[in-house]
Design a protein around this motif. Structure first.
Motif, PDB file in Angstrom:
ATOM      1  N   CYS A   1       6.030  18.426  16.152  1.00 36.06           N
ATOM      2  CA  CYS A   1       5.657  18.873  14.794  1.00 36.06           C
ATOM      3  C   CYS A   1       4.460  19.790  14.795  1.00 36.06           C
ATOM      4  CB  CYS A   1       5.221  17.717  13.932  1.00 36.06           C
ATOM      5  SG  CYS A   1       6.425  16.561  13.655  1.00 36.06           S
TER       6      CYS A   1
ATOM      7  N   ARG B   1      12.279  19.466  16.674  1.00 33.86           N
ATOM      8  CA  ARG B   1      11.067  19.833  15.947  1.00 33.86           C
ATOM      9  C   ARG B   1      10.709  18.820  14.863  1.00 33.86           C
ATOM     10  NH1 ARG B   1       7.384  20.890  13.022  1.00 33.86           N
ATOM     11  NH2 ARG B   1       6.239  22.836  12.749  1.00 33.86           N
ATOM     12  N   TRP B   2      11.698  18.212  14.177  1.00 31.94           N
ATOM     13  CA  TRP B   2      11.413  17.468  12.955  1.00 31.94           C
ATOM     14  C   TRP B   2      11.587  15.958  13.039  1.00 31.94           C
ATOM     15  CZ3 TRP B   2       8.674  19.951   9.490  1.00 31.94           C
ATOM     16  CH2 TRP B   2       8.766  21.345   9.434  1.00 31.94           C
TER      17      TRP B   2
ATOM     18  N   TYR C   1       8.307  14.079  12.763  1.00 31.32           N
ATOM     19  CA  TYR C   1       7.752  14.218  11.415  1.00 31.32           C
ATOM     20  C   TYR C   1       8.315  13.135  10.501  1.00 31.32           C
ATOM     21  CZ  TYR C   1       6.993  16.560   6.876  1.00 31.32           C
ATOM     22  OH  TYR C   1       6.655  16.866   5.587  1.00 31.32           O
ATOM     23  N   ASN C   2       9.638  12.970  10.522  1.00 37.44           N
ATOM     24  CA  ASN C   2      10.261  11.950   9.682  1.00 37.44           C
ATOM     25  C   ASN C   2       9.898  10.549  10.150  1.00 37.44           C
ATOM     26  OD1 ASN C   2      11.990  13.470   7.712  1.00 37.44           O
ATOM     27  ND2 ASN C   2      12.657  14.384   9.629  1.00 37.44           N
TER      28      ASN C   2
ATOM     29  N   SER D   1      14.562  17.094   3.921  1.00 35.06           N
ATOM     30  CA  SER D   1      15.319  17.652   5.043  1.00 35.06           C
ATOM     31  C   SER D   1      16.466  18.507   4.536  1.00 35.06           C
ATOM     32  CB  SER D   1      15.885  16.540   5.929  1.00 35.06           C
ATOM     33  OG  SER D   1      14.871  15.680   6.325  1.00 35.06           O
TER      34      SER D   1
END
Lengths: 272, 295
Positions: free
Chosen positions: B114, B169-170, B173-174, B223
Motif C-alpha cells: 500500500c 497492491r490493495w 489495505y483492506n 473497492s
C-alpha cells in the motif's frame, strides 16, 4: 496444542502468511536488484545484484532534470496537502460544531458525492482549465483536490472527540471563533492532522491521471509522470526505470516507517 | 433579544467554516459533473459541439470498443474484488490471534504494498512479467508450468497480470480495516463459543464475519468504485489496454477518446456517465444485500 488437527491448522496458517509476506515483499526486492542490473538482465529475470547501478543512476540523472522534477513533485504535494488540510478541517469542524438542519442535509449529500468517479470529472475539468488558461500550471493540479470530502468526513468524525469544555472556556475568555479554531482546536487535534497529512500527501504524491492530462511540458512534470514516461518508451531501459521507481517510492516508504501507527490510523480514519 | 443575536451569530459562523470547502466542491465537482451530463448529449469533434439528443447513447450500443471496455471492467470487478476481500479477511483473521509468532512482522509485510506509488509498482510488475522474466523462471523452477507464459502478449494472461497486480497492491489495505474492526469485537464472545466447543472455522463464519458486516460493506463499496475507475495499471503494465484491447478499461477509453485521438468530448462524457450509473447501481445493490442479510 495436543490436538493434531489444531497443529495442522497452525502450520497451514504460518505457511499462508509466509507465502503472503514473501509475495508482498518480493517486488520491493526486485526493484532494488533491478536498479543494479542492465535492462537486458532485468527482462531476463536475473535476481542477483549486478554492476550496472552507477550507470543506471548516471543515465537517469542525465535524462531527467531531477532538481526541477523533485521541486514540482514536492511543491504540488506539499502545497496541495497544506490547503487540503486547512479547507477540509475547517469544514469538518464547522459541520460538527455548528449544527443546523440545512447543513446536515448538505453533509448528507456530500456522502452521496463521495461516489462520484474522477473519470466522470476529468473531461469537463480539463476543458474548464483550458478555458481558464491554466493547462500546464501547478494550480490546475492542486485546486480540484483541495476540498476533499473524505478528509472533511475524517475531521468531522475526529471532532466528535474534541472536548466542548475547551471551546466554552475559550469563549468565556473572549476568543473569536476563528481564534478558537486556530489556537485551541488545531493544537489539540495535532495527531488527527498528522494522520491526515500522511494520507493526503501520499495521494497527491502518487497522483497520476490528472497530472498526466494537465501537465504537458517536461519542466512541469512530476516524478510520477517522469517514471511513467520512462516506462512507456518503446524499449524501456528497465534498470534506469527501477532507479526512478525507487525515488518515487522513497518518500512514502520513509513516512511509513517513521510514523507507522499514525499512517494506519489515517487510513482507518473514515470508518472509526 | 440577545439570545436570537447569538443564534444568528452561530448560524453565520457555521457557514463561514464550511463555505470554502463548499465553494470548491461546487466549482470542481458539482459544476463539472452537471456539465458532463449536458456534454453527454452533444456530438462533434474538438471544441465544436452541437446537440445530438440520444445519438451518443445509440453510439454506445454499436461501439465494439466500448462494449469491450465495459466487459473488461466488469470482469476485473467481478473477479478481482471478491478474491482480494476474501484474502484480506483470511489474513486479518490469522493476524488477529495474539499468540501468533511474528505477528507485527507479517502485518507490516502484507501492508507494505500500500505504501508504493501506483506508477512505481506498475513498472516493477511490467518487468517481472516479461516473457523471459522472473515470474516465468520461478514458476518453471517450481515445475508449476512447463513452458513460459506469454503474460503480456496474451489477452487472457494480460488480464491475470492486471488482476494480480491490483490484488497485490490493495489486499493489505483492506486487511487493515478488517483487523481494526476485529480488535473491537468483544473477546468474551469467542471465549463462550470456545467453551461450547464451536470449532475455529465456525467461530470465524458465525461470529467474525457477521460482526464485520459494516466494514465488509464499506470495503466492497470503495473497492468497487476504485476498480470501476481502473486506469493506472492497464495504462502502464499493458501499455494502455494491450494486447488488442483485452485490458482496455472504461477510464482508459474515456482518456483515449478525449486526449489520445481527435477529441470527442461529448461521447467521452457519455461513457463517463456509464461509470456514474454503474457506481450508483452497484452501491445500491450492495447496501440492499447488506440490509437483507441482517434481517
Amino acid at each position: 496444542m495436543s490436538n493434531p488437527l489444531a497443529l495442522i491448522g497452525r502450520t497451514a496458517t504460518y505457511l499462508l502468511l509466509l507465502l503472503a509476506a514473501f509475495i508482498s515483499v518480493f517486488p520491493f526486492f526486485w526493484m532494488l536488484v533491478g536498479a543494479t542490473n542492465t535492462s537486458a538482465d532485468v527482462i531476463k529475470g536475473k535476481a542477483t545484484p549486478g554492476g550496472a547501478l552507477w550507470t543506471n543512476i548516471v543515465v537517469f540523472f542525465t535524462s531527467v532534470d531531477m532538481p526541477r522534477i523533485l521541486f514540482n513533485s514536492f511543491f504540488i504535494a506539499g502545497v496541495g496537502t497544506a490547503l487540503t488540510l486547512l479547507v477540509s478541517s475547517l469544514a469538518g469542524y464547522g459541520f460538527e460544531m455548528f449544527r443546523s438542519r440545512f447543513r446536515e442535509k448538505i453533509f448528507g449529500s456530500l456522502l452521496l458525492m463521495l461516489s462520484i468517479p474522477f473519470a466522470a470529472l476529468m473531461v469537463p475539468l480539463f476543458i474548464m482549465m483550458a478555458n481558464l488558461k491554466m493547462i500546464n500550471t501547478y494550480q490546475a493540479i492542486i485546486l480540484p483536490t483541495v476540498a476533499s470530502i473524505f478528509i472533511v468526513f475524517y475531521f468531522r468524525q475526529a471532532t466528535k472527540a474534541f472536548p466542548h469544555e475547551l471551546r466554552d472556556a475559550a469563549r468565556i475568555d473572549g476568543l473569536k471563533e476563528w481564534q478558537i479554531f486556530l489556537f485551541v482546536y488545531m493544537p489539540v487535534m495535532r495527531s488527527t492532522y498528522a494522520a491526515a497529512t500522511i494520507i493526503v500527501f501520499m495521494a497527491n504524491w502518487n497522483n497520476y491521471l490528472w497530472p498526466l492530462i494537465v501537465l504537458q511540458t517536461n519542466e512541469m512534470k512530476t516524478l510520477t509522470l517522469v517514471v511513467a514516461g520512462l516506462t512507456s518508451a518503446y524499449t524501456p531501459d528497465f534498470g534506469v526505470v527501477m532507479v526512478g521507481a525507487i525515488f518515487a517510492t522513497l518518500p512514502t516508504l520513509v513516512i511509513f516507517f517513521l510514523l507507522q501507527r499514525r499512517f494506519v490510523e489515517g487510513m482507518l480514519g473514515a470508518v472509526k | 433579544m440577545a439570545q436570537s443575536g447569538f443564534a444568528r451569530n452561530e448560524q453565520w459562523n457555521g457557514w463561514l467554516f464550511v463555505m470554502p470547502a463548499l465553494i470548491l466542491l461546487g466549482l470542481f465537482m458539482i459544476y463539472p459533473i452537471l456539465w458532463s451530463l449536458w456534454m453527454s448529449f452533444q456530438v462533434g469533434r474538438g471544441m465544436n459541439f452541437s446537440f445530438g439528443g440520444f445519438n451518443n447513447i445509440l453510439r454506445l450500443t454499436q461501439d465494439p470498443v466500448f462494449i469491450r471496455a465495459l466487459t473488461n471492467t466488469l470482469t476485473f470487478l467481478a473477479i478481482q474484488v471478491p478474491i482480494m476481500l476474501i484474502l484480506a479477511l483470511l489474513f486479518a483473521n490469522a493476524l488477529n490471534d495474539s499468540n501468533l509468532w511474528g505477528r507485527s512482522w507479517f502485518r507490516t509485510a502484507i501492508f507494505l504494498p500500500c505504501v508504493t506509488s501506483l506508477v512505481a509498482y506498475s513498472v516493477v510488475f511490467k518487468s517481472m512479467f516479461a516473457q523471459d522474466g522472473i515470474m516465468n523462471q520461478m514458476l518453471m523452477a517450481l515445475h508449476i508450468i512447463g513452458d513460459p507464459i506469454p503474460w503480456l502478449a496474451d489477452p487472457f494472461w494480460a488480464k491475470v497480470v492486471i488482476i494480480s497486480a491490483i490484488t497485490w497492491r490493495w489486499t493489505g489495505y483492506n486487511m487493515i480495516f478488517y483487523l481494526a474492526a476485529m480488535q473491537n469485537i468483544d473477546r468474551s464472545i469467542y471465549e463462550a463459543a470456545r467453551i461450547d466447543g464451536v470449532p475455529a472455522w465456525a467461530r470465524f463464519w458465525y461470529i467474525t464475519v457477521p460482526m464485520l458486516k459494516p466494514v465488509i460493506l464499506f470495503t466492497t463499496v470503495i473497492s468497487t468504485i476504485g476498480t470501476l475507475q481502473l486506469f493506472d495499471e492497464p495504462n502502464l503494465i499493458t501499455n494502455g489496454g494491450a494486447p488488442s484491447d483485452s485490458t482496455l478499461t472504461l477510464s482508459l477509453y474515456i482518456y483515449n477518446l478525449s486526449f489520445r485521438f481527435m477529441p470527442s468530448f461529448g461521447y467521452a462524457a457519455t461513457v463517463s456517465y456509464v461509470i456514474v450509473v454503474l457506481v450508483g447501481i452497484l452501491t445500491f445493490i450492495q447496501f440492499l444485500a447488506a440490509r437483507d442479510r441482517r434481517a
